[in-house]
Write an enzyme that holds these catalytic residues in place. Structure first.
Site, PDB file in Angstrom:
ATOM      1  N   ARG A 198       0.804  -1.218   0.000  1.00  0.00           N
ATOM      2  CA  ARG A 198       0.000   0.000   0.000  1.00  0.00           C
ATOM      3  C   ARG A 198       0.844   1.278   0.000  1.00  0.00           C
ATOM      4  NH1 ARG A 198      -3.466  -2.260   4.983  1.00  0.00           N
ATOM      5  NH2 ARG A 198      -1.527  -3.460   5.216  1.00  0.00           N
ATOM      6  N   GLY A 203       2.409 -14.087   6.155  1.00  0.00           N
ATOM      7  CA  GLY A 203       1.600 -13.559   7.248  1.00  0.00           C
ATOM      8  C   GLY A 203       2.394 -13.311   8.520  1.00  0.00           C
ATOM      9  N   ASN A 261      -6.363  -3.901  17.618  1.00  0.00           N
ATOM     10  CA  ASN A 261      -5.111  -4.572  17.950  1.00  0.00           C
ATOM     11  C   ASN A 261      -3.938  -3.709  17.487  1.00  0.00           C
ATOM     12  OD1 ASN A 261      -3.081  -6.503  18.331  1.00  0.00           O
ATOM     13  ND2 ASN A 261      -3.437  -7.421  16.311  1.00  0.00           N
ATOM     14  N   ASN A 270      38.332  40.917   4.639  1.00  0.00           N
ATOM     15  CA  ASN A 270      37.177  41.412   3.892  1.00  0.00           C
ATOM     16  C   ASN A 270      37.155  40.748   2.519  1.00  0.00           C
ATOM     17  OD1 ASN A 270      34.968  43.635   3.669  1.00  0.00           O
ATOM     18  ND2 ASN A 270      36.092  43.618   1.735  1.00  0.00           N
ATOM     19  N   ARG A 323      44.885  44.735 -13.865  1.00  0.00           N
ATOM     20  CA  ARG A 323      43.715  45.114 -14.647  1.00  0.00           C
ATOM     21  C   ARG A 323      44.182  45.596 -16.003  1.00  0.00           C
ATOM     22  NH1 ARG A 323      41.746  49.448 -10.403  1.00  0.00           N
ATOM     23  NH2 ARG A 323      41.138  48.066  -8.705  1.00  0.00           N
ATOM     24  N   ASP A 382       6.199  -1.481  11.530  1.00  0.00           N
ATOM     25  CA  ASP A 382       5.572  -0.301  10.917  1.00  0.00           C
ATOM     26  C   ASP A 382       4.770   0.515  11.928  1.00  0.00           C
ATOM     27  OD1 ASP A 382       3.417  -1.983  11.348  1.00  0.00           O
ATOM     28  OD2 ASP A 382       2.656  -1.912   9.300  1.00  0.00           O
ATOM     29  N   LYS A 394       8.836  -0.887   3.216  1.00  0.00           N
ATOM     30  CA  LYS A 394       7.993  -0.005   4.040  1.00  0.00           C
ATOM     31  C   LYS A 394       8.675   0.417   5.337  1.00  0.00           C
ATOM     32  CE  LYS A 394       4.287  -1.640   6.214  1.00  0.00           C
ATOM     33  NZ  LYS A 394       2.877  -1.977   6.491  1.00  0.00           N
ATOM     34  N   ALA A 426      32.436  41.971  -2.914  1.00  0.00           N
ATOM     35  CA  ALA A 426      31.372  41.406  -3.754  1.00  0.00           C
ATOM     36  C   ALA A 426      31.991  40.746  -4.980  1.00  0.00           C
ATOM     37  CB  ALA A 426      30.420  42.506  -4.183  1.00  0.00           C
ATOM     38  N   TYR A 432      32.072  33.368  -3.870  1.00  0.00           N
ATOM     39  CA  TYR A 432      32.282  31.941  -3.639  1.00  0.00           C
ATOM     40  C   TYR A 432      33.640  31.710  -2.987  1.00  0.00           C
ATOM     41  CZ  TYR A 432      33.359  27.060  -4.412  1.00  0.00           C
ATOM     42  OH  TYR A 432      33.723  25.752  -4.215  1.00  0.00           O
TER      43      TYR A 432
HETATM   44  C1  UD1 Z   1      -1.599  -6.165  11.608  1.00  0.00           C
HETATM   45  C2  UD1 Z   1      -2.499  -7.049  12.472  1.00  0.00           C
HETATM   46  C3  UD1 Z   1      -3.733  -6.252  12.886  1.00  0.00           C
HETATM   47  C4  UD1 Z   1      -3.291  -5.000  13.635  1.00  0.00           C
HETATM   48  C5  UD1 Z   1      -2.281  -4.185  12.817  1.00  0.00           C
HETATM   49  C6  UD1 Z   1      -1.697  -3.108  13.690  1.00  0.00           C
HETATM   50  C7  UD1 Z   1      -2.291  -9.391  11.789  1.00  0.00           C
HETATM   51  C8  UD1 Z   1      -2.879 -10.492  11.004  1.00  0.00           C
HETATM   52  N1  UD1 Z   1      -2.907  -8.215  11.713  1.00  0.00           N
HETATM   53  O1  UD1 Z   1      -2.318  -5.839  10.438  1.00  0.00           O
HETATM   54  O2  UD1 Z   1      -4.561  -7.027  13.722  1.00  0.00           O
HETATM   55  O3  UD1 Z   1      -4.417  -4.219  13.944  1.00  0.00           O
HETATM   56  O4  UD1 Z   1      -1.216  -5.029  12.354  1.00  0.00           O
HETATM   57  O5  UD1 Z   1      -0.896  -2.225  12.978  1.00  0.00           O
HETATM   58  O6  UD1 Z   1      -1.321  -9.601  12.473  1.00  0.00           O
HETATM   59  N2  UD1 Z   1       5.033  -8.823   8.136  1.00  0.00           N
HETATM   60  C9  UD1 Z   1       6.053  -9.732   7.947  1.00  0.00           C
HETATM   61  N3  UD1 Z   1       5.811 -10.862   7.240  1.00  0.00           N
HETATM   62  C10 UD1 Z   1       4.591 -11.146   6.720  1.00  0.00           C
HETATM   63  C11 UD1 Z   1       3.557 -10.214   6.922  1.00  0.00           C
HETATM   64  C12 UD1 Z   1       3.809  -9.054   7.634  1.00  0.00           C
HETATM   65  O7  UD1 Z   1       7.176  -9.528   8.397  1.00  0.00           O
HETATM   66  O8  UD1 Z   1       4.461 -12.204   6.110  1.00  0.00           O
HETATM   67  C13 UD1 Z   1       5.312  -7.597   8.894  1.00  0.00           C
HETATM   68  C14 UD1 Z   1       5.148  -6.342   8.051  1.00  0.00           C
HETATM   69  O9  UD1 Z   1       6.373  -5.975   7.445  1.00  0.00           O
HETATM   70  C15 UD1 Z   1       4.664  -5.318   9.064  1.00  0.00           C
HETATM   71  C16 UD1 Z   1       3.990  -6.146  10.161  1.00  0.00           C
HETATM   72  O10 UD1 Z   1       4.390  -7.484   9.946  1.00  0.00           O
HETATM   73  O11 UD1 Z   1       5.755  -4.599   9.610  1.00  0.00           O
HETATM   74  C17 UD1 Z   1       2.480  -6.040  10.100  1.00  0.00           C
HETATM   75  O12 UD1 Z   1       2.030  -6.468   8.828  1.00  0.00           O
HETATM   76  P1  UD1 Z   1       0.906  -5.696   8.042  1.00  0.00           P
HETATM   77  O13 UD1 Z   1       0.695  -6.388   6.747  1.00  0.00           O
HETATM   78  O14 UD1 Z   1       1.192  -4.264   8.010  1.00  0.00           O
HETATM   79  O15 UD1 Z   1      -0.352  -6.005   8.980  1.00  0.00           O
HETATM   80  P2  UD1 Z   1      -1.668  -5.160   9.142  1.00  0.00           P
HETATM   81  O16 UD1 Z   1      -2.564  -5.460   7.996  1.00  0.00           O
HETATM   82  O17 UD1 Z   1      -1.354  -3.761   9.406  1.00  0.00           O
HETATM   83 CA    CA Z   2       0.508  -2.572   9.386  1.00  0.00          CA
END
Ligand code: UD1
Ligand code: CA
Length: 480
Positions: free
Chosen positions: A21, A91, A185, A392, A455, A118, A28, A395, A381
């Site tokens: 995003r 995830g 969360n 001094n 000069r 993040d 990021k 200019a 410069y």
């Molecule tokens: C996540 C939470 C959400 C919470 C929010 C808070 C989950 C499923 N969701 O959502 O409940 O409200 O954060 O900001 O946990 N990352 C990895 N590997 C991956 C996926 C993500 O390292 O495979 C890292 C990302 O780089 C990021 C962090 O985990 O720094 C969170 O991931 P992101 O995709 O931003 O989760 P959200 O959708 O914000």
């Molecule tokens: Ca996030």
């Protein structure tokens, strides 16, 4: 800061995601807030909370994330950072497993604090409180939550009738009713490690995103009857998760407000906070005034009684007391007390200006030392030079420092006078008290107290101009 050192705690920072995003080529977590990459801000909070160990899970842009963190190891103090690779981003739960895998055999690290990379506004005090609550409740998991006006994009905290947390539901998986829940969360949680490891193994990607969610562990713990806590953050703003450039700007505004508030309470006047940006590492003494559109970048140190701006940009520089810099740029330089710069001048990297030096309009100084009381007021410069005190610079004076291949230095000793439009062809030296007449191109050393003048001799033709006008009257020339 926590009172107790947290020797059994390891932080796992999730920083492998793509950050789609953001629509950026930069990973990021390397986007900066308040001049500092987000992941570093999270690690700083971890270090300041007294946690001694951290594993950062990297994947997208792994090398640059790792390099950025390693380059900043000094500011992380005693925090020992390791890295885990999550080759495929499946995830937050999957990323946490990758992080824990690095710690195999280190059973003394029994408590895991998981944090997203993040979440740049997290505060050490908040992490300390989370750990305290987790310990004193002997919980299996303690999650940081926040009560927010707009819960859009966050996982929602589902509690039972008695207020006990039951589950976290991601927005994409939530019912319309669950989406109305305003407790979200933060993505930050303490877990008992063995339980976390076991339950993550059982998580499945049965959700809208097809990912292994860390958040599913909460439901599993509740199902096993384990004690689980959810702690609302003291400052809901501090859990802001940055997923796009809009939330990046919100985080930036928040840090900026925080930094300016601290400075103002410490005696710095900020005339227009809306247009003033100060790096949080900057130190500014009381009774300095920041006029609108002033940008102070990097770890600047600024003495008291300075006047900066309007329209001034300072980068990684030191200013002694009572300096004035208006509509000008100062980079990686050192200015002693009472210097005045601008309007519209540029002090480029590597300058050291002595006390009371004045650099006026449209002047440029680069990689130069300039002694106390020297004046360089207009359109000139000075580069790769050592200028003494009370010199001094007229200019239009130019140090001709580049011969097309190499740079050379110019030395101008104390009390010298360099007249307007002089060229000093380096390497060259003007001795103390030497006088360079206006318009001279200096190619050889000037002895102390000598005058040099080079000069084209002036020629005068009496009545020439009037005669020209007469000729023109006979055969009119078109005037432009
Ligand atoms: C996540 C939470 C959400 C919470 C929010 C808070 C989950 C499923 N969701 O959502 O409940 O409200 O954060 O900001 O946990 N990352 C990895 N590997 C991956 C996926 C993500 O390292 O495979 C890292 C990302 O780089 C990021 C962090 O985990 O720094 C969170 O991931 P992101 O995709 O931003 O989760 P959200 O959708 O914000
Ligand atoms: Ca996030």
């Amino acid at each position: 800061m926590t009172s107790r050192p947290a020797s059994d705690v390891v932080a796992v920072v999730l920083a492998a995601g793509l950050g789609k995003r953001m629509r950026s080529r930069l990973p990021k977590v390397l986007h900066a807030v308040g001049g500092v990459p987000m992941v570093l801000r999270v690690l700083r909070a971890v270090a300041a909370a007294g946690i001694g160990r951290a594993v950062v899970v990297v994947g997208n842009g792994a090398h640059s994330v790792q390099n950025t963190i390693q380059a900043a190891s000094e500011e992380l103090g005693a925090l020992r950072v390791e890295f885990a690779i999550q080759a495929e981003q499946r995830g937050t739960g999957h990323a946490t497993m990758a992080g824990l895998a690095v710690l195999r055999g280190q059973a003394e690290l029994g408590t895991v604090l998981v944090l997203p990379g993040d979440t740049p506004l997290l505060q050490a005090e908040q992490l300390g409180e989370l750990l305290e609550v987790h310990r004193s409740a002997s919980a299996a998991a303690t999650l940081l939550t926040a009560l927010v006006q707009d819960p859009g994009g966050y996982g929602r905290i589902v509690r039972d009738g008695d207020g006990r947390p039951l589950a976290i539901v991601e927005e994409r998986d939530a019912t319309a009713e669950q989406r109305r829940i305003q407790e979200v969360n933060a993505g930050v949680g303490c877990f008992e490690r063995t339980l976390l490891e076991r339950l993550l193994e059982c998580c499945t990607p049965a959700n809208a995103q097809g990912e292994i969610y860390l958040t599913d562990v909460l439901g599993s713990l509740v199902a096993e009857g384990r004690p689980v806590q959810a702690l609302p953050a003291r400052d809901a703003e501090s859990v802001l998760g940055v997923n796009d450039r809009l939330s990046l700007a919100s985080a930036e505004a928040s840090v900026r407000r925080r930094v300016l508030a601290r400075l103002m309470l410490a005696g710095v006047t900020v005339v227009d906070p809306a247009t003033t940006w100060v790096d949080e590492r900057a130190q500014i003494e009381p009774d300095t005034v920041l006029w609108p559109e002033t940008l102070i970048e990097g770890p600047c140190r600024i003495g008291s009684g300075c006047v900066l701006g309007p329209g001034t940009h300072l980068r990684s520089s030191r200013l002694g007391p009572n300096c004035e810099v208006r509509h000008s740029v100062v980079e990686d330089s050192d200015l002693d007390a009472g210097c005045r710069v601008g309007p519209f001048s540029h002090i480029r990297p590597g300058c050291r200006l002595g006390e009371g030096v004045e650099v006026g309009n449209f002047a440029e100084v680069k990689n130069a030392t300039v002694g106390a009381g020297t004046k360089q007021m207009h359109h000139s410069y000075i580069g790769d030079a050592d200028v003494g005190s009370r010199v001094n610079i007229g200019a239009g004076v130019i140090t001709v420092n580049f011969d097309g291949r190499h740079k050379h230095r110019t030395v101008i000793d104390d009390g010298a006078f360099v007249g307007c439009n002089a060229n000093l062809v380096a390497p060259v030296r003007v001795g103390a008290g030497g006088f360079v007449a206006a318009g001279t191109t200096v190619t050889r050393p000037v002895d102390p107290d000598a005058l040099v003048i080079g000069r084209v001799p002036q020629v005068q033709k009496t009545g020439w101009a009037r005669r020209r006008l007469g000729r023109e009257a006979e055969s009119p020339v078109e005037r432009p």
